[in-house]
Scaffold this active site. Structure first.
Site, PDB file in Angstrom:
ATOM      1  N   GLY A  60     -10.135 -12.382   9.820  1.00 24.18           N
ATOM      2  CA  GLY A  60      -9.673 -13.141  10.982  1.00 24.18           C
ATOM      3  C   GLY A  60      -8.549 -12.381  11.656  1.00 24.18           C
ATOM      4  O   GLY A  60      -7.424 -12.871  11.794  1.00 24.18           O
ATOM      5  N   THR A 118       5.503   7.216   1.407  1.00 22.59           N
ATOM      6  CA  THR A 118       4.776   8.280   0.703  1.00 22.59           C
ATOM      7  C   THR A 118       3.355   8.409   1.261  1.00 22.59           C
ATOM      8  O   THR A 118       2.805   7.450   1.821  1.00 22.59           O
ATOM      9  CB  THR A 118       4.710   8.001  -0.817  1.00 22.59           C
ATOM     10  N   GLY A 119       2.815   9.603   1.135  1.00 20.19           N
ATOM     11  CA  GLY A 119       1.448   9.850   1.635  1.00 20.19           C
ATOM     12  C   GLY A 119       1.349   9.535   3.114  1.00 20.19           C
ATOM     13  O   GLY A 119       0.404   8.887   3.566  1.00 20.19           O
ATOM     14  N   ALA A 140      14.056   3.475  13.028  1.00 23.36           N
ATOM     15  CA  ALA A 140      14.394   3.882  11.660  1.00 23.36           C
ATOM     16  C   ALA A 140      14.466   5.401  11.537  1.00 23.36           C
ATOM     17  O   ALA A 140      13.859   6.136  12.317  1.00 23.36           O
ATOM     18  CB  ALA A 140      13.342   3.351  10.684  1.00 23.36           C
ATOM     19  N   LYS A 141      15.241   5.836  10.541  1.00 25.92           N
ATOM     20  CA  LYS A 141      15.204   7.243  10.141  1.00 25.92           C
ATOM     21  C   LYS A 141      14.155   7.318   9.042  1.00 25.92           C
ATOM     22  O   LYS A 141      14.365   6.792   7.942  1.00 25.92           O
ATOM     23  CB  LYS A 141      16.569   7.678   9.614  1.00 25.92           C
ATOM     24  N   VAL A 142      13.022   7.909   9.358  1.00 27.01           N
ATOM     25  CA  VAL A 142      11.873   7.857   8.452  1.00 27.01           C
ATOM     26  C   VAL A 142      11.681   9.193   7.741  1.00 27.01           C
ATOM     27  O   VAL A 142      11.649  10.247   8.380  1.00 27.01           O
ATOM     28  CB  VAL A 142      10.579   7.495   9.226  1.00 27.01           C
ATOM     29  N   TYR A 144     -10.497   3.652  -9.877  1.00 25.97           N
ATOM     30  CA  TYR A 144      -9.597   3.424  -8.737  1.00 25.97           C
ATOM     31  C   TYR A 144      -9.058   1.989  -8.779  1.00 25.97           C
ATOM     32  O   TYR A 144      -7.855   1.756  -8.614  1.00 25.97           O
ATOM     33  CB  TYR A 144     -10.359   3.680  -7.432  1.00 25.97           C
ATOM     34  N   LYS A 188      -5.166   0.351  -8.939  1.00 26.40           N
ATOM     35  CA  LYS A 188      -4.634  -0.623  -7.969  1.00 26.40           C
ATOM     36  C   LYS A 188      -4.141  -1.878  -8.699  1.00 26.40           C
ATOM     37  O   LYS A 188      -3.184  -2.515  -8.263  1.00 26.40           O
ATOM     38  CB  LYS A 188      -5.702  -0.944  -6.916  1.00 26.40           C
ATOM     39  N   GLY A 210      -6.269  -4.234   3.991  1.00 24.52           N
ATOM     40  CA  GLY A 210      -7.529  -4.474   4.700  1.00 24.52           C
ATOM     41  C   GLY A 210      -8.465  -3.310   4.435  1.00 24.52           C
ATOM     42  O   GLY A 210      -8.092  -2.335   3.769  1.00 24.52           O
TER      43      GLY A 210
HETATM   44  N1  LIG Z   1      -8.426   2.644   3.665  1.00 23.02           N
HETATM   45  C1  LIG Z   1      -8.669   1.509   3.023  1.00 23.02           C
HETATM   46  O1  LIG Z   1      -9.643   0.782   3.335  1.00 23.02           O
HETATM   47  C2  LIG Z   1      -7.752   1.057   1.921  1.00 23.02           C
HETATM   48  C3  LIG Z   1      -7.999  -0.195   1.325  1.00 23.02           C
HETATM   49  C4  LIG Z   1      -7.167  -0.622   0.304  1.00 23.02           C
HETATM   50  C5  LIG Z   1      -6.093   0.165  -0.085  1.00 23.02           C
HETATM   51  N2  LIG Z   1      -5.874   1.374   0.500  1.00 23.02           N
HETATM   52  C6  LIG Z   1      -4.721   2.167   0.052  1.00 23.02           C
HETATM   53  O2  LIG Z   1      -3.988   2.580   1.184  1.00 23.02           O
HETATM   54  C7  LIG Z   1      -3.217   3.740   0.854  1.00 23.02           C
HETATM   55  C8  LIG Z   1      -3.332   4.753   1.971  1.00 23.02           C
HETATM   56  O3  LIG Z   1      -4.671   5.231   2.001  1.00 23.02           O
HETATM   57  P1  LIG Z   1      -5.449   5.626   3.334  1.00 23.02           P
HETATM   58  O4  LIG Z   1      -6.604   4.714   3.439  1.00 23.02           O
HETATM   59  O5  LIG Z   1      -4.506   5.726   4.469  1.00 23.02           O
HETATM   60  O6  LIG Z   1      -6.057   7.059   2.931  1.00 23.02           O
HETATM   61  P2  LIG Z   1      -5.605   8.535   3.312  1.00 23.02           P
HETATM   62  O7  LIG Z   1      -5.632   8.758   4.771  1.00 23.02           O
HETATM   63  O8  LIG Z   1      -6.444   9.414   2.459  1.00 23.02           O
HETATM   64  O9  LIG Z   1      -4.080   8.601   2.847  1.00 23.02           O
HETATM   65  C9  LIG Z   1      -3.714   8.845   1.531  1.00 23.02           C
HETATM   66  C10 LIG Z   1      -2.423   9.618   1.547  1.00 23.02           C
HETATM   67  O10 LIG Z   1      -1.997   9.807   0.188  1.00 23.02           O
HETATM   68  C11 LIG Z   1      -1.669  11.172   0.052  1.00 23.02           C
HETATM   69  N3  LIG Z   1      -1.782  11.667  -1.314  1.00 23.02           N
HETATM   70  C12 LIG Z   1      -2.886  11.778  -2.087  1.00 23.02           C
HETATM   71  N4  LIG Z   1      -2.560  12.358  -3.254  1.00 23.02           N
HETATM   72  C13 LIG Z   1      -1.227  12.620  -3.209  1.00 23.02           C
HETATM   73  C14 LIG Z   1      -0.298  13.221  -4.088  1.00 23.02           C
HETATM   74  N5  LIG Z   1      -0.665  13.719  -5.281  1.00 23.02           N
HETATM   75  N6  LIG Z   1       1.004  13.313  -3.706  1.00 23.02           N
HETATM   76  C15 LIG Z   1       1.404  12.838  -2.515  1.00 23.02           C
HETATM   77  N7  LIG Z   1       0.576  12.283  -1.626  1.00 23.02           N
HETATM   78  C16 LIG Z   1      -0.725  12.179  -1.978  1.00 23.02           C
HETATM   79  C17 LIG Z   1      -2.627  11.921   0.958  1.00 23.02           C
HETATM   80  O11 LIG Z   1      -2.124  13.225   1.208  1.00 23.02           O
HETATM   81  P3  LIG Z   1      -3.126  14.500   1.396  1.00 23.02           P
HETATM   82  O12 LIG Z   1      -3.490  14.515   2.841  1.00 23.02           O
HETATM   83  O13 LIG Z   1      -2.261  15.651   0.992  1.00 23.02           O
HETATM   84  O14 LIG Z   1      -4.293  14.288   0.490  1.00 23.02           O
HETATM   85  C18 LIG Z   1      -2.587  11.016   2.170  1.00 23.02           C
HETATM   86  O15 LIG Z   1      -1.469  11.299   2.971  1.00 23.02           O
HETATM   87  C19 LIG Z   1      -3.729   4.216  -0.496  1.00 23.02           C
HETATM   88  O16 LIG Z   1      -2.823   3.833  -1.505  1.00 23.02           O
HETATM   89  C20 LIG Z   1      -5.053   3.466  -0.666  1.00 23.02           C
HETATM   90  O17 LIG Z   1      -5.369   3.255  -2.018  1.00 23.02           O
HETATM   91  C21 LIG Z   1      -6.669   1.833   1.499  1.00 23.02           C
END
Ligand SMILES: NC(=O)c1ccc[n+]([C@@H]2O[C@H](COP(=O)([O-])OP(=O)(O)OC[C@H]3O[C@@H](n4cnc5c(N)ncnc54)[C@H](OP(=O)(O)O)[C@@H]3O)[C@@H](O)[C@H]2O)c1
Length: 341
Positions: free
Chosen positions: A10, A31-32, A50-52, A206, A210, A239
């Site tokens: 929704g 992070t990431g 913010a300072k990010v 995975y 989580k 999401g």
């Molecule tokens: N997309 C979805 O539908 C979804 C759903 C539920 C939860 N999530 C969660 O959302 C979060 C973000 O994911 P996303 O969907 O945005 O995917 P994403 O674009 O692949 O982002 C993941 C990020 O984590 C970084 N990363 C991976 N391994 C790492 C390491 N060893 N050290 C530091 N950074 C690392 C990646 O960097 P690199 O570019 O260097 O690999 C990337 O910047 C994750 O925790 C994921 O589990 C996503």
């Protein structure tokens, strides 16, 4: 492409430009943050003052992402700043190095956002301190655990300041509900289960990481509350979001096609996928109602949701905490005892 972007959850009327307060003076680490949800989170936070610190393990990707954000926010009267922080969460030693880099630059931290995560088909391991353990568990859980421990002094110091509002946000997933049996987090044998390379087993692995995110957040909140430290910890599901994460999880075959179709039909954009994190990290409602939000789990974008029965399992959370502490200590002892050049 989004065919039905609003069917999922929704989808809301969240508007970052009006719903996020002025963040000037706040220091936030994501992070990431070089891609996907983390990148959009960092961009919006910086656009609000913010300072990010944009945590990324790869220098060129990290610097390029920071520059893209600088370009996109330049000229905004509310703009803050963005800085690449080298941060590789795959092992305790590399995580500690990232935390040390942060501590050499800053003496406050208002919000720590654990967003990084890997989602891959196949089983891989990392080795450190004579231990070998699951890479996905190390990156998705142990990295957040060690980073939080290393940054806790600065988080606590910031929390002591008048009018502070310190938060630790953990991007988990609804998939934590899909863990089929109670995991054993008491030792590395338990962390290293399910070594099969198949799609289903990889998905369960995975999901277990989580679940670890959810357990860690709740246990952290309960320990901080016991110490009367005024820090709010929240885990969340962002999401289903169209990012490289799910796209790279399975690259070929029928499952890859299926994932692409589902993402095209139902997924949120990365910006929409950042909304739950942004709400958790910045909403004044959370500061106004601490009892409601401390230790909570959110679903897009501001709904409190129930965690799974395993997510509420206090013994499981304590086992995970004790094992994480032990593994991190062994890994870091090796680094501390290495001769310095
Ligand atoms: N997309 C979805 O539908 C979804 C759903 C539920 C939860 N999530 C969660 O959302 C979060 C973000 O994911 P996303 O969907 O945005 O995917 P994403 O674009 O692949 O982002 C993941 C990020 O984590 C970084 N990363 C991976 N391994 C790492 C390491 N060893 N050290 C530091 N950074 C690392 C990646 O960097 P690199 O570019 O260097 O690999 C990337 O910047 C994750 O925790 C994921 O589990 C996503």
């Amino acid at each position: 492409m989004q065919i039905f972007p609003s069917i999922n959850y929704g989808y809301s009327s969240y508007d970052p430009s009006s719903d996020i307060p002025d963040l000037q003076g706040k220091v936030i680490l994501v992070t990431g943050a070089n891609s996907g949800i983390g990148f959009k989170t960092a961009e919006v936070l910086a656009s609000k003052g913010a300072k990010v610190y944009l945590g990324a393990r790869d220098e060129s990707r990290g610097k390029a992402a920071a520059q893209t954000i600088r370009d996109s926010i330049s000229g905004l009267p509310s703009a803050g700043s963005v800085h690449w922080l080298p941060l590789d969460l795959s092992t305790p030693q590399s995580t500690k190095a990232g935390a040390s880099a942060f501590l050499s630059l800053e003496n406050r931290l208002d919000v720590l956002i654990h967003n990084a995560g890997m989602q891959v088909k196949g089983y891989s391991t990392v080795s450190e301190g004579g231990l070998t353990f699951s890479k996905i568990m190390s990156t998705n859980h142990l990295g957040s655990f060690v980073l939080t421990q290393e940054l806790m002094p600065v988080l606590k110091r910031t929390a002591e300041e008048p009018n502070s509002d310190v938060r630790i946000i953990v991007v988990a997933s609804k998939l934590h509900l899909r863990v089929p049996e109670r995991p054993d987090f008491r030792n590395l044998e338990g962390w290293n289960v399910r070594k099969d390379h198949g799609v289903i087993e990889s998905g369960i692995r995975y999901s277990i990481t989580k679940l670890a995110n959810v357990l860690f957040t709740r246990e952290l909140q309960s320990r901080l509350d016991a110490e009367k430290v005024p820090i709010t910890c929240i885990s969340l599901h962002p999401g289903l979001v169209s990012t490289e994460g799910p796209k790279n999880a399975v690259k070929t075959g029928i499952f890859a096609l299926l994932i692409k179709l589902v993402l095209a039909a139902f997924a949120l954009t990365p910006l929409q996928g950042a909304y739950t994190t942004l709400f958790a990290a910045t909403s004044p409602k959370i500061k106004a109602e601490p009892a409601k939000y401390k230790g909570s789990y959110l679903q897009p974008f501001n709904r409190l949701a129930e965690v799974s029965a395993y997510g509420k399992d206090k013994q499981l959370a304590e086992d995970l905490w004790a094992c994480s502490e032990e593994v991190a200590e062994i890994c870091m002892k090796e680094a501390d005892s290495e001769p310095r050049s």
